[in-house]
Design an enzyme around this catalytic site. Structure first.
Site, short mmCIF file in Angstrom:
data_model
loop_
_atom_site.label_atom_id
_atom_site.label_comp_id
_atom_site.label_asym_id
_atom_site.label_seq_id
_atom_site.Cartn_x
_atom_site.Cartn_y
_atom_site.Cartn_z
N LEU A 46 0.60 -0.88 -0.09
CA LEU A 46 0.26 -0.55 -0.04
C LEU A 46 0.81 1.29 -0.34
CD1 LEU A 46 -2.27 -1.33 2.62
CD2 LEU A 46 -2.95 -1.04 -0.30
N ASP A 71 5.01 -6.66 1.26
CA ASP A 71 6.38 -6.05 0.19
C ASP A 71 6.75 -7.63 -0.22
OD1 ASP A 71 8.17 -3.37 0.56
OD2 ASP A 71 8.48 -4.70 -0.41
N SER A 137 7.80 -2.83 -19.77
CA SER A 137 7.22 -1.36 -20.39
C SER A 137 7.66 -1.22 -21.56
CB SER A 137 7.74 -0.06 -19.25
OG SER A 137 7.58 1.55 -19.49
N TYR A 162 13.91 4.40 -14.08
CA TYR A 162 12.61 3.70 -13.81
C TYR A 162 12.88 2.45 -14.85
CZ TYR A 162 8.11 2.16 -14.49
OH TYR A 162 7.28 1.35 -15.13
N LYS A 166 13.61 -1.91 -15.29
CA LYS A 166 12.20 -2.95 -15.73
C LYS A 166 13.37 -3.57 -16.86
CE LYS A 166 7.74 -1.48 -14.47
NZ LYS A 166 7.64 -2.62 -13.84
N PHE A 191 2.45 -0.17 -23.20
CA PHE A 191 2.68 1.51 -23.61
C PHE A 191 1.43 2.41 -22.53
CE2 PHE A 191 5.04 0.92 -27.09
CZ PHE A 191 5.46 -0.63 -27.47
N ASN A 212 1.56 12.04 -15.18
CA ASN A 212 1.51 11.49 -16.36
C ASN A 212 0.17 12.49 -17.09
OD1 ASN A 212 2.15 8.43 -14.96
ND2 ASN A 212 2.78 9.59 -16.66
N ARG A 244 1.45 9.04 -28.71
CA ARG A 244 1.85 7.85 -27.75
C ARG A 244 0.87 6.99 -27.52
NH1 ARG A 244 5.50 10.40 -26.72
NH2 ARG A 244 6.55 10.14 -25.31
N ARG A 305 9.97 18.10 -21.89
CA ARG A 305 10.17 17.77 -20.89
C ARG A 305 11.23 16.27 -21.18
NH1 ARG A 305 5.93 13.92 -18.00
NH2 ARG A 305 5.86 12.49 -19.97
N SER A 306 12.83 16.62 -19.61
CA SER A 306 13.72 15.87 -20.35
C SER A 306 13.77 14.58 -20.44
CB SER A 306 14.63 16.40 -19.02
OG SER A 306 15.55 15.20 -18.85
P1 NAD Z 1 0.07 1.42 -8.75
O1 NAD Z 1 1.73 2.80 -8.25
O2 NAD Z 1 -0.53 2.13 -8.95
O3 NAD Z 1 0.75 0.13 -8.73
C1 NAD Z 1 1.12 -0.35 -7.79
C2 NAD Z 1 1.19 -1.32 -6.39
O4 NAD Z 1 2.78 -1.70 -5.95
C3 NAD Z 1 0.76 -0.40 -5.20
O5 NAD Z 1 -0.41 -0.67 -4.85
C4 NAD Z 1 2.32 -0.27 -4.74
O6 NAD Z 1 1.31 -0.08 -3.44
C5 NAD Z 1 2.00 -1.43 -4.59
N1 NAD Z 1 3.45 -1.64 -4.24
C6 NAD Z 1 5.03 -1.00 -4.34
N2 NAD Z 1 6.32 -1.72 -4.16
C7 NAD Z 1 5.64 -2.73 -3.67
C8 NAD Z 1 6.36 -3.49 -2.75
N3 NAD Z 1 7.51 -3.69 -2.78
N4 NAD Z 1 5.39 -4.78 -2.43
C9 NAD Z 1 4.50 -4.83 -2.68
N5 NAD Z 1 3.75 -3.90 -3.00
C10 NAD Z 1 3.87 -2.86 -3.48
O7 NAD Z 1 1.25 1.28 -10.44
P2 NAD Z 1 -0.01 0.91 -12.03
O8 NAD Z 1 0.02 2.37 -12.32
O9 NAD Z 1 -0.83 0.18 -11.74
O10 NAD Z 1 1.55 0.18 -12.39
C11 NAD Z 1 1.92 -1.70 -12.09
C12 NAD Z 1 2.60 -2.20 -13.14
O11 NAD Z 1 3.40 -1.40 -14.07
C13 NAD Z 1 4.38 -1.55 -12.23
O12 NAD Z 1 5.17 -2.31 -11.99
C14 NAD Z 1 4.39 -0.69 -13.62
O13 NAD Z 1 5.68 0.14 -13.56
C15 NAD Z 1 4.01 -1.57 -14.47
N6 NAD Z 1 4.05 -0.36 -15.15
C16 NAD Z 1 2.81 1.00 -15.14
C17 NAD Z 1 3.01 2.09 -16.11
C18 NAD Z 1 1.66 2.93 -15.94
O14 NAD Z 1 1.73 4.16 -16.92
N7 NAD Z 1 0.75 3.38 -15.23
C19 NAD Z 1 3.45 1.58 -17.73
C20 NAD Z 1 4.16 0.92 -18.26
C21 NAD Z 1 4.27 -0.66 -16.86
C1 WQD Z 2 2.57 11.42 -22.79
C2 WQD Z 2 2.61 12.33 -23.35
C3 WQD Z 2 4.30 13.98 -22.57
C4 WQD Z 2 2.37 15.46 -18.95
C5 WQD Z 2 5.66 7.43 -19.01
C6 WQD Z 2 6.87 6.64 -18.41
C7 WQD Z 2 6.78 5.33 -19.54
C8 WQD Z 2 5.09 4.56 -18.69
C9 WQD Z 2 4.57 5.96 -19.09
C10 WQD Z 2 5.86 3.91 -16.78
C11 WQD Z 2 4.06 13.40 -23.17
C12 WQD Z 2 2.64 14.91 -22.50
C13 WQD Z 2 2.71 14.80 -20.31
C14 WQD Z 2 1.85 16.82 -19.17
C15 WQD Z 2 2.68 17.51 -21.47
N1 WQD Z 2 5.51 4.21 -17.30
N2 WQD Z 2 3.17 15.66 -21.57
N3 WQD Z 2 2.06 17.87 -20.23
O1 WQD Z 2 5.68 10.12 -20.55
O2 WQD Z 2 4.79 8.25 -22.41
O3 WQD Z 2 5.62 7.54 -20.32
O4 WQD Z 2 4.36 7.27 -17.89
O5 WQD Z 2 6.60 2.62 -17.66
O6 WQD Z 2 7.88 4.99 -18.79
O7 WQD Z 2 7.84 7.73 -19.02
O8 WQD Z 2 3.82 9.31 -20.33
O9 WQD Z 2 1.56 10.84 -19.79
O10 WQD Z 2 3.50 11.20 -19.20
O11 WQD Z 2 3.64 11.92 -21.21
O12 WQD Z 2 2.70 17.29 -21.56
O13 WQD Z 2 1.66 16.87 -17.89
O14 WQD Z 2 2.25 13.79 -22.90
O15 WQD Z 2 5.28 14.92 -22.98
O16 WQD Z 2 4.53 13.37 -24.79
P1 WQD Z 2 5.22 9.20 -21.22
P2 WQD Z 2 3.07 10.68 -20.07
#
Ligand code: NAD
Ligand code: WQD
Length: 351
Positions: A46, A71, A137, A162, A166, A191, A212, A244, A305-306
């Protein structure tokens, strides 16, 4: 005797462990699993979520997952949980995901995401569970030269800890599967997950100011934030803003059930992209959200954004051919469901 998932009975009497199952994607996957008749155990510390998400799951489908607050780095706890619940497959969502924070606190990210995954695998090995679906990811592709991105595109160099975490976990799991043919592992490269359950009861609940795009836009729409900063309008894209592949979280969750099925007849580690194959620019997303919500989204053009790339979208054909999975929901539905969740729960699970 180690449990072989391919030999598992069809009645789904064995359970699925969902690490990170209280989080955004994990809670939607938990719901899909329960709706499909699986028993589900959620293990979540959590740190970035609320157990209220699981109450909402129960409200929607009338079934509860077992919940263990713990955990992934606690190997003994994970091993005991796997044994206690007769688990045969693990969906591993647990991890930290904020790109900017990972630059500031790399050790925290490597410890949680990499060491946490290693700990989970050790617990699985000890418990005789060898079926794993990992949340990877599209960030592992780095900055590919051609679009769309297919799984054969070489993994690039992610620009932040990050993304590197992955990539490292993918390597750990690939090596593990090569070392011992009892393992069946899916590496799912998501994605850009967005959207919410159609009930409006579950959705993304970011802590603090969202990083995001879609959560940020929805908080502008509901009046919590004043205006969106569009990070760059001089990319070589349709309108100069970043493109995206946004994917509905329920489609994404369903992809995990398809991966569970696919692992039954596959050994080793397998990569599948989960995306729609269609890219939208920032301004196209803003327009779609305005249409879905009926609200204006004020925005300003800000510097790039960098670490951002110009565009990124999937070739989802491998998942279609091998998993029998395609994303069903388009951008309109993604924005409508996001808006319903945001409008009905302006404080997320906090209220
Ligand atoms: P989220 O933060 O909502 O969910 C992650 C959950 O893991 C949370 O409930 C957190 O409390 C729990 N958690 C974190 N570290 C933990 C640990 N060590 N032990 C037990 N619980 C732990 O994130 P999400 O968006 O649901 O993402 C889920 C997975 O998908 C992540 O691995 C994330 O990197 C990956 N992912 C997410 C995105 C995205 O944009 N949301 C994109 C690509 C990959
Ligand atoms: C989308 C587009 C921004 C915010 C990130 C992680 C990636 C994955 C998903 C986990 C981009 C633009 C964004 C804002 C903006 N996560 N933007 N103003 O960067 O594609 O991916 O989340 O694995 O690893 O890097 O997603 O939603 O942040 O950005 O203009 O306030 O929106 O520049 O073009 P991104 P995002």
């Amino acid at each position: 005797m180690p449990k072989r998932y391919g030999e598992m009975s069809k009645d789904m009497s064995d359970a699925v462990l969902v690490t990170g199952g209280a989080g955004y994607i994990g809670s939607h996957a938990t719901l899909c699993l329960l709706e499909a008749g699986y028993s589900v155990v959620v293990l979540d510390n959590l740190c970035n979520s609320s157990a209220r998400s699981l109450e909402r799951v129960a409200q929607i489908c009338g079934r509860q997952p077992h919940f263990v607050q713990g955990d992934t780095r606690d190997t003994a706890l994970v091993e005991q949980t796997l044994k206690d619940h007769n688990v045969s497959v693990v969906l591993h969502f647990a991890g930290l995901k904020a790109v900017g924070e990972s630059v500031e606190k790399p050790l925290m990210y490597y410890e949680n995401n990499v060491a946490g995954s290693v700990s989970l695998c050790k617990a699985m090995q000890a418990a005789g569970v060898f079926n794993l679906v990992f949340s990877s990811s599209a960030t592992v592709y780095g900055e590919p030269e051609t679009m769309p991105i297919d799984e054969d595109c070489p993994a690039g160099v992610p620009t932040n800890p990050y993304g590197l975490s992955k990539k490292m976990v993918e390597q750990v799991l690939t090596d593990l599967a090569a070392s011992d043919d009892r393992w069946s592992i899916a590496l799912l490269r998501y994605f850009n997950p967005v959207g919410a359950h159609e009930s409006g009861l579950m959705g993304e609940d970011p802590q603090g100011i969202p990083n995001n795009l879609v959560p940020y836009v929805s908080q502008v729409a509901v009046g919590k934030l004043a205006a969106l900063q569009v990070f760059g309008d001089d990319y070589p894209t349709v309108d100069g803003t970043g493109v995206r592949d946004y994917i509905h979280v329920v489609d994404l969750a369903k992809g995990h059930l398809k991966a569970i099925d696919a692992l039954k007849s596959r050994k080793g580690a397998h990569i599948w992209n989960l995306g729609t194959g269609v890219g939208y620019s920032v301004l196209q997303v803003v327009k779609a959200f305005e249409k879905a919500s009926g609200r204006d989204i004020p925005f300003n053009i800000a510097p790039r954004r960098s670490g951002d790339i110009a565009e990124c979208w999937a070739n989802p054909e491998k998942a279609k051919a091998e998993l029998g999975w395609v994303a069903e929901h388009g951008i309109e539905r993604m924005m409508e469901d996001t808006w319903r969740w945001q409008r009905d729960n302006p404080e997320g699970y906090g209220v």
